[in-house]
Design a protein around this motif. Structure first.
Motif, PDB file in Angstrom:
ATOM      1  N   VAL A 154       0.860  -1.186   0.000  1.00 25.80           N
ATOM      2  CA  VAL A 154       0.000   0.000   0.000  1.00 25.80           C
ATOM      3  C   VAL A 154       0.894   1.233   0.000  1.00 25.80           C
ATOM      4  CG1 VAL A 154      -1.715   1.297   1.325  1.00 25.80           C
ATOM      5  CG2 VAL A 154      -1.829  -1.209   1.233  1.00 25.80           C
ATOM      6  N   PRO A 155       0.661   2.201  -0.896  1.00 26.27           N
ATOM      7  CA  PRO A 155       1.509   3.400  -0.923  1.00 26.27           C
ATOM      8  C   PRO A 155       1.336   4.242   0.340  1.00 26.27           C
ATOM      9  CG  PRO A 155      -0.356   3.649  -2.409  1.00 26.27           C
ATOM     10  CD  PRO A 155      -0.380   2.228  -1.946  1.00 26.27           C
ATOM     11  N   PHE A 156       2.420   4.910   0.729  1.00 24.42           N
ATOM     12  CA  PHE A 156       2.389   5.791   1.894  1.00 24.42           C
ATOM     13  C   PHE A 156       1.906   7.193   1.532  1.00 24.42           C
ATOM     14  CE2 PHE A 156       4.598   2.474   3.904  1.00 24.42           C
ATOM     15  CZ  PHE A 156       4.799   2.755   5.235  1.00 24.42           C
ATOM     16  N   GLY A 157       2.119   7.579   0.270  1.00 27.29           N
ATOM     17  CA  GLY A 157       1.815   8.948  -0.113  1.00 27.29           C
ATOM     18  C   GLY A 157       2.871   9.927   0.349  1.00 27.29           C
ATOM     19  N   LYS A 158       4.016   9.412   0.766  1.00 28.87           N
ATOM     20  CA  LYS A 158       5.158  10.235   1.182  1.00 28.87           C
ATOM     21  C   LYS A 158       6.398   9.686   0.496  1.00 28.87           C
ATOM     22  CE  LYS A 158       3.104  10.756   5.780  1.00 28.87           C
ATOM     23  NZ  LYS A 158       3.264  10.462   7.232  1.00 28.87           N
ATOM     24  N   THR A 159       7.352  10.560   0.203  1.00 27.10           N
ATOM     25  CA  THR A 159       8.563  10.147  -0.491  1.00 27.10           C
ATOM     26  C   THR A 159       9.795  10.455   0.348  1.00 27.10           C
ATOM     27  OG1 THR A 159       8.706  12.264  -1.647  1.00 27.10           O
ATOM     28  CG2 THR A 159       7.529  10.479  -2.768  1.00 27.10           C
ATOM     29  N   ASP A 160      10.884   9.734   0.058  1.00 28.20           N
ATOM     30  CA  ASP A 160      12.130  10.014   0.761  1.00 28.20           C
ATOM     31  C   ASP A 160      12.796  11.239   0.142  1.00 28.20           C
ATOM     32  OD1 ASP A 160      14.845   9.146  -0.893  1.00 28.20           O
ATOM     33  OD2 ASP A 160      13.045   8.093  -1.595  1.00 28.20           O
ATOM     34  N   PRO A 161      13.633  11.954   0.895  1.00 31.00           N
ATOM     35  CA  PRO A 161      14.193  13.216   0.396  1.00 31.00           C
ATOM     36  C   PRO A 161      15.378  13.054  -0.549  1.00 31.00           C
ATOM     37  CG  PRO A 161      14.916  12.813   2.635  1.00 31.00           C
ATOM     38  CD  PRO A 161      13.947  11.722   2.306  1.00 31.00           C
ATOM     39  N   LEU A 162      15.945  11.845  -0.672  1.00 29.07           N
ATOM     40  CA  LEU A 162      17.147  11.676  -1.493  1.00 29.07           C
ATOM     41  C   LEU A 162      16.830  11.126  -2.876  1.00 29.07           C
ATOM     42  CD1 LEU A 162      20.211  11.986  -1.540  1.00 29.07           C
ATOM     43  CD2 LEU A 162      20.395   9.658  -0.590  1.00 29.07           C
ATOM     44  N   PHE A 163      16.021  10.089  -2.944  1.00 32.28           N
ATOM     45  CA  PHE A 163      15.708   9.442  -4.224  1.00 32.28           C
ATOM     46  C   PHE A 163      14.284   9.710  -4.691  1.00 32.28           C
ATOM     47  CE2 PHE A 163      18.950   6.803  -2.110  1.00 32.28           C
ATOM     48  CZ  PHE A 163      19.974   6.916  -3.026  1.00 32.28           C
ATOM     49  N   ASN A 164      13.494  10.365  -3.851  1.00 34.77           N
ATOM     50  CA  ASN A 164      12.124  10.754  -4.197  1.00 34.77           C
ATOM     51  C   ASN A 164      11.252   9.545  -4.536  1.00 34.77           C
ATOM     52  OD1 ASN A 164      10.233  12.861  -4.404  1.00 34.77           O
ATOM     53  ND2 ASN A 164      10.385  12.858  -6.633  1.00 34.77           N
ATOM     54  N   ARG A 165      11.436   8.458  -3.804  1.00 40.74           N
ATOM     55  CA  ARG A 165      10.594   7.267  -3.970  1.00 40.74           C
ATOM     56  C   ARG A 165       9.551   7.210  -2.855  1.00 40.74           C
ATOM     57  NH1 ARG A 165      11.482   2.769  -6.978  1.00 40.74           N
ATOM     58  NH2 ARG A 165      13.270   2.734  -8.384  1.00 40.74           N
ATOM     59  N   ASP A 166       8.380   6.688  -3.170  1.00 45.17           N
ATOM     60  CA  ASP A 166       7.371   6.500  -2.136  1.00 45.17           C
ATOM     61  C   ASP A 166       7.930   5.574  -1.060  1.00 45.17           C
ATOM     62  OD1 ASP A 166       4.116   6.808  -1.827  1.00 45.17           O
ATOM     63  OD2 ASP A 166       4.883   4.980  -0.897  1.00 45.17           O
ATOM     64  N   LEU A 167       7.583   5.861   0.191  1.00 47.20           N
ATOM     65  CA  LEU A 167       8.130   5.076   1.301  1.00 47.20           C
ATOM     66  C   LEU A 167       7.750   3.597   1.205  1.00 47.20           C
ATOM     67  CD1 LEU A 167       7.653   7.449   4.370  1.00 47.20           C
ATOM     68  CD2 LEU A 167       9.567   7.280   2.768  1.00 47.20           C
ATOM     69  N   ALA A 168       6.688   3.280   0.477  1.00 47.16           N
ATOM     70  CA  ALA A 168       6.311   1.877   0.297  1.00 47.16           C
ATOM     71  C   ALA A 168       7.442   1.083  -0.363  1.00 47.16           C
ATOM     72  CB  ALA A 168       5.042   1.784  -0.548  1.00 47.16           C
ATOM     73  N   PHE A 169       8.245   1.738  -1.193  1.00 47.49           N
ATOM     74  CA  PHE A 169       9.368   1.054  -1.827  1.00 47.49           C
ATOM     75  C   PHE A 169      10.317   0.504  -0.770  1.00 47.49           C
ATOM     76  CE2 PHE A 169      13.812   1.308  -3.199  1.00 47.49           C
ATOM     77  CZ  PHE A 169      13.802   0.436  -4.278  1.00 47.49           C
ATOM     78  N   TYR A 170      10.575   1.267   0.270  1.00 50.26           N
ATOM     79  CA  TYR A 170      11.531   0.858   1.299  1.00 50.26           C
ATOM     80  C   TYR A 170      10.926  -0.166   2.251  1.00 50.26           C
ATOM     81  CZ  TYR A 170      13.891   4.903  -0.565  1.00 50.26           C
ATOM     82  OH  TYR A 170      14.487   5.788  -1.428  1.00 50.26           O
ATOM     83  N   PHE A 171       9.628  -0.092   2.505  1.00 47.42           N
ATOM     84  CA  PHE A 171       8.980  -1.028   3.418  1.00 47.42           C
ATOM     85  C   PHE A 171       8.680  -2.364   2.756  1.00 47.42           C
ATOM     86  CE2 PHE A 171       8.503   2.689   5.918  1.00 47.42           C
ATOM     87  CZ  PHE A 171       8.139   2.314   7.203  1.00 47.42           C
ATOM     88  N   PHE A 172       8.271  -2.346   1.488  1.00 43.36           N
ATOM     89  CA  PHE A 172       7.741  -3.547   0.854  1.00 43.36           C
ATOM     90  C   PHE A 172       8.575  -4.074  -0.318  1.00 43.36           C
ATOM     91  CE2 PHE A 172       3.886  -1.018   2.193  1.00 43.36           C
ATOM     92  CZ  PHE A 172       3.665  -1.723   3.363  1.00 43.36           C
ATOM     93  N   THR A 173       9.168  -3.179  -1.089  1.00 42.11           N
ATOM     94  CA  THR A 173       9.869  -3.607  -2.304  1.00 42.11           C
ATOM     95  C   THR A 173      11.347  -3.879  -2.055  1.00 42.11           C
ATOM     96  OG1 THR A 173       8.329  -2.317  -3.656  1.00 42.11           O
ATOM     97  CG2 THR A 173      10.387  -2.993  -4.689  1.00 42.11           C
ATOM     98  N   LEU A 174      12.026  -2.964  -1.392  1.00 42.56           N
ATOM     99  CA  LEU A 174      13.471  -3.110  -1.182  1.00 42.56           C
ATOM    100  C   LEU A 174      13.839  -4.404  -0.461  1.00 42.56           C
ATOM    101  CD1 LEU A 174      16.227  -1.850  -1.624  1.00 42.56           C
ATOM    102  CD2 LEU A 174      15.937  -0.587   0.528  1.00 42.56           C
ATOM    103  N   PRO A 175      13.101  -4.838   0.584  1.00 39.99           N
ATOM    104  CA  PRO A 175      13.462  -6.121   1.216  1.00 39.99           C
ATOM    105  C   PRO A 175      13.445  -7.292   0.245  1.00 39.99           C
ATOM    106  CG  PRO A 175      11.957  -4.893   2.621  1.00 39.99           C
ATOM    107  CD  PRO A 175      12.005  -4.166   1.302  1.00 39.99           C
TER     108      PRO A 175
END
Length: 722
Positions: free
Chosen positions: A156-177
């Motif tokens: 589920v998307p967070f609707g917020k992005t990280d400040p360095l790569f501008n990716r939705d936080l869902a990428f770090y919680f769900f995709t990156l692992p």
């Protein structure tokens, strides 16, 4: 002398028999565990969760097991297909062994030839078996990551992005692992395949160690170069993933990508990606060139760049550029860390107020704040627990596990009270009474609870009970209609109920005892020989199998401890260590706070291995029938919403919470401790003030320990982790 080999054959037979018995009982244990788990999930009404996990494990394990088998066996087949077939060395009676004759070592070439002569007729099946065993190992390891894959699929998307790569936080919680796991799997699979392939080439004679012969057959260099090229490409992807991991870097003064990470480590990783791709290209080109100059040069450049660019250069930047002027260099990144940490721990909207000390208390103030003053707590829970035990345990086998604070409407007025349940501990029975029948058939449940207002005492200085004794007696409208506690904080054993042959001990009644028969929904019915045998094996209990109390009408209750019960259903949630009992509609219900936690929030400060927490789920467990209900009370939490999509039907929506139960929901103590520890520093939003720790708050003391010393609200907490 002719009979001497017989003992050797006997020894081999014994080994085979022992191995067969071991495999049989291992398989039996796995089958019994599967079957009894299925029955339990069916009992609690979450069999869909059982099948979802099992299906995901098998699907992921099968996919990666098959892919690895194909990868490995195709390379083994290629190595065998193109191998130059040298005639096997003939073994002559009295010749040197593979380790030499008379202690003299033979050459590697001779050793290989002797091994070939011994196993060549079976090598095809041997290699197939090795590939299958390694594939099963890979499948088993892959299946352990089933939850990561389901979260990835239902993110589920967070609707917020990280400040360095501008990716939705869902990428770090769900995709990156998942990406990180695939990277590790590919790297290990390719390295293992390369090693096995090289060994097969040695076996087939394509790689030789004798002098005066061609060491590497022409096809070997091409085959291994392709595999090494793929390893280099996978490593390039790994460097790319390392860029995202910079968002959790501990290098700076706070968690997150620091000045050195952004300005030195990140460019270094980008360069290493390029070098890895170049290395892969040179390894592929090496297929058509002579010698190993290109791959050796490429690998040497790769190693040098990893050391100099990836390690030395960032260290120099940190030491000579950042440390002399750390505040100015790190100031923008501290600001990012403050904002991320406040959001991750949900303390960004905390309102602070000044409470100046005042001694001019008036009668009007007392009247105005009478509701608060009438509920000022006089009793300390640790002291009250001892008092409850002395006054209300009634018998040695009863125990009060904990004292909780709650609010109830007593005689039309909302009052703060202490409440504790009277649970049964069979370990406190006399040793002579701790028989199998007593422990598992007769003594099955606790009974009732005690309730007393937090600020009222009797003339003797004792708690002024509004609910007390066995059976429970109430002096107010708050009553317990079903006081029996089969599921609680204390039980750790299984019990058999509804036997029809033996009545369960209910409660003591003067010099006699009162007995009962369970009539609730809890437990797994022991109908049929198969179920009875399965549970007898599960608990290694011959008594269960032979006992006349285990009838087709009886039911076995296990996983009665509420913490174990909820964590078995939803192991992906973290659980508060202090569930609490409430009285709802005349029944005792335990409420367990559940958290979604993660260590994947970019720039958020780590504490106790997490940097994100939400109390998004409340769990209600009925003390009589063990019914477990999960409520999603924070539908703004993307992690909880992802779990709700992964396991449809697991969580009920917030509006499904009964009003009577909702009134007893409280702010979890452990969440408060975590947030309080974070807020000590993270109420400071100015990076300069934060860096200097100019306004670091202290945690106040509260209450006393059992030894009488003051107790501090420590930053330590005990979450039951997923």
């Amino acid at each position: 002398m002719a009979t001497q080999p017989a003992p050797k054959k006997a020894n081999i037979f014994v080994i085979i028999v022992v191995a067969a018995i071991f495999m049989f009982f291992t398989a039996l244990g796995a089958i019994v565990s599967f079957y009894t788990n299925y029955l339990w999930f069916q009992e609690v009404g979450f069999v869909s969760v059982f099948w979802r996990e099992l299906g995901a494990r098998w699907a992921i394990g099968a996919i990666f097991g098959v892919v690895f088998f194909i990868l490995l066996y195709v390379n083994i087949w290629l190595a065998r297909h193109f191998a130059p077939m040298y005639p096997p060395l003939q073994i002559v009676e009295g010749a040197a062994t593979p380790f030499g004759k008379g202690g003299q070592a033979v050459s590697i070439e001779d050793l290989v030839q002797r091994v070939r002569a011994s196993i060549d007729p079976y090598v095809k099946w041997l290699l197939l078996g090795i590939a299958l065993l390694l594939a099963i190992g890979q499948a088993s390891a892959a299946s352990e990551n089933w939850l990561d894959w389901l979260r990835f699929a239902y993110q589920v998307p967070f609707g917020k992005t990280d400040p360095l790569f501008n990716r939705d936080l869902a990428f770090y919680f769900f995709t990156l692992p998942v990406y990180e796991w695939i990277y590790q799997w590919l790297l290990s699979a390719l390295i293992l395949t390369t090693i096995v392939t090289a060994i097969v080439h040695v076996y087939g004679g394509a790689i030789r160690f004798a002098t005066g012969v061609e060491r590497f057959a022409p096809h070997v260099k091409g085959h291994l170069s392709v595999l090494l090229g793929f390893i280099a490409l996978v490593k390039a992807w790994g460097y790319n993933l390392d860029m995202y991991r910079l968002l959790y870097s501990p290098r700076g003064t706070v968690t997150g990508a620091s000045y050195t990470d952004v300005n030195a480590q990140l460019p270094a990783l980008k360069l290493l990606v390029v070098i890895s791709v170049i290395t892969a290209a040179l390894l592929i080109i090496n297929i058509r060139s002579k010698g190993f100059r290109l791959p050796v040069t490429a690998v040497g450049l790769w190693i040098a760049a990893s050391v100099l660019v990836g390690g030395v250069y960032p260290a120099l930047v940190q030491q000579y550029r950042v440390e002399p002027n750390e505040l100015q260099a790190e100031k923008p990144y501290i600001k990012l860390n403050i904002a991320a940490t406040q959001d991750a721990y949900n303390v960004g909207d905390v309102k602070t107020s000044q409470f100046p000390a005042s001694t001019n208390l008036t009668a009007a103030d007392l009247v105005e704040d009478s509701a608060t003053i009438n509920n000022i707590r006089l009793w300390d829970p640790s002291t009250l627990k001892k008092t409850y035990s002395q006054l209300q345990e009634i018998r040695l086998y009863y125990t009060f596990n904990d004292v909780d604070v709650d609010r109830y409407r007593l005689d039309g007025e909302l009052r703060e009270v202490m409440i504790s349940t009277r649970e049964l501990d069979v370990n406190q029975l006399p040793s002579t009474a701790q028989t199998w029948v007593n422990s598992h058939v007769i003594y099955t449940h606790g009974f009732g609870a005690v309730v007393s207002p937090v600020n009222r005492v009797t003339g003797d200085g004792l708690p002024d009970f509004v609910i007390r004794d066995i059976p429970p007696e109430s002096t107010t409208g708050l009553k317990i209609a079903q006081p029996r506690i089969y599921y609680g904080e204390q039980p750790d054993n299984y019990v058999i109920v509804g036997t029809g042959r033996a009545s369960e001990f209910d409660y003591p009644l003067g010099s006699t005892n009162r007995y009962t028969q369970y009539r609730g929904k809890g437990g797994v019915r022991l109908s049929g020989f198969l179920r009875k045998a399965a549970f007898a094996v599960k608990y290694s209990s011959l008594q269960m199998f032979l006992s006349p109390y285990a009838t087709p009408e009886s039911k076995i209750m296990f996983r009665r401890n509420i913490r174990e019960r909820v964590s078995e259903i939803a192991p992906f949630l973290a659980y508060d260590s202090d569930p609490y009992a409430v009285i709802v509609d005349g029944r005792i219900v335990f409420v367990q706070d559940a958290y979604t936690v993660s260590n994947r929030y970019p720039y958020s400060q780590m504490t106790a291995d997490i940097n994100y927490i939400r109390n998004s789920v409340k769990v209600a467990i009925d003390a009589y029938d063990g019914t477990v209900t999960f409520y999603l009370v924070d539908e703004t939490d993307p992690v909880a919403r992802a779990y709700a999509k992964v396991f449809p039907g697991l969580m009920k929506p917030a509006d499904a919470v009964p009003d009577e139960l909702r009134r007893h929901f409280r702010y979890p103590e452990e969440l408060f401790l975590v947030q309080a520890e974070i807020f000590r520093a993270y109420h400071m939003e100015n990076p300069e003030v934060f860096y200097n720790r100019e306004d670091l708050w202290a945690i106040p003391t509260f209450g006393t320990t059992e030894s009488g010393s003051q107790q501090q609200m420590e930053p330590y907490y005990v979450l039951m982790r997923p």
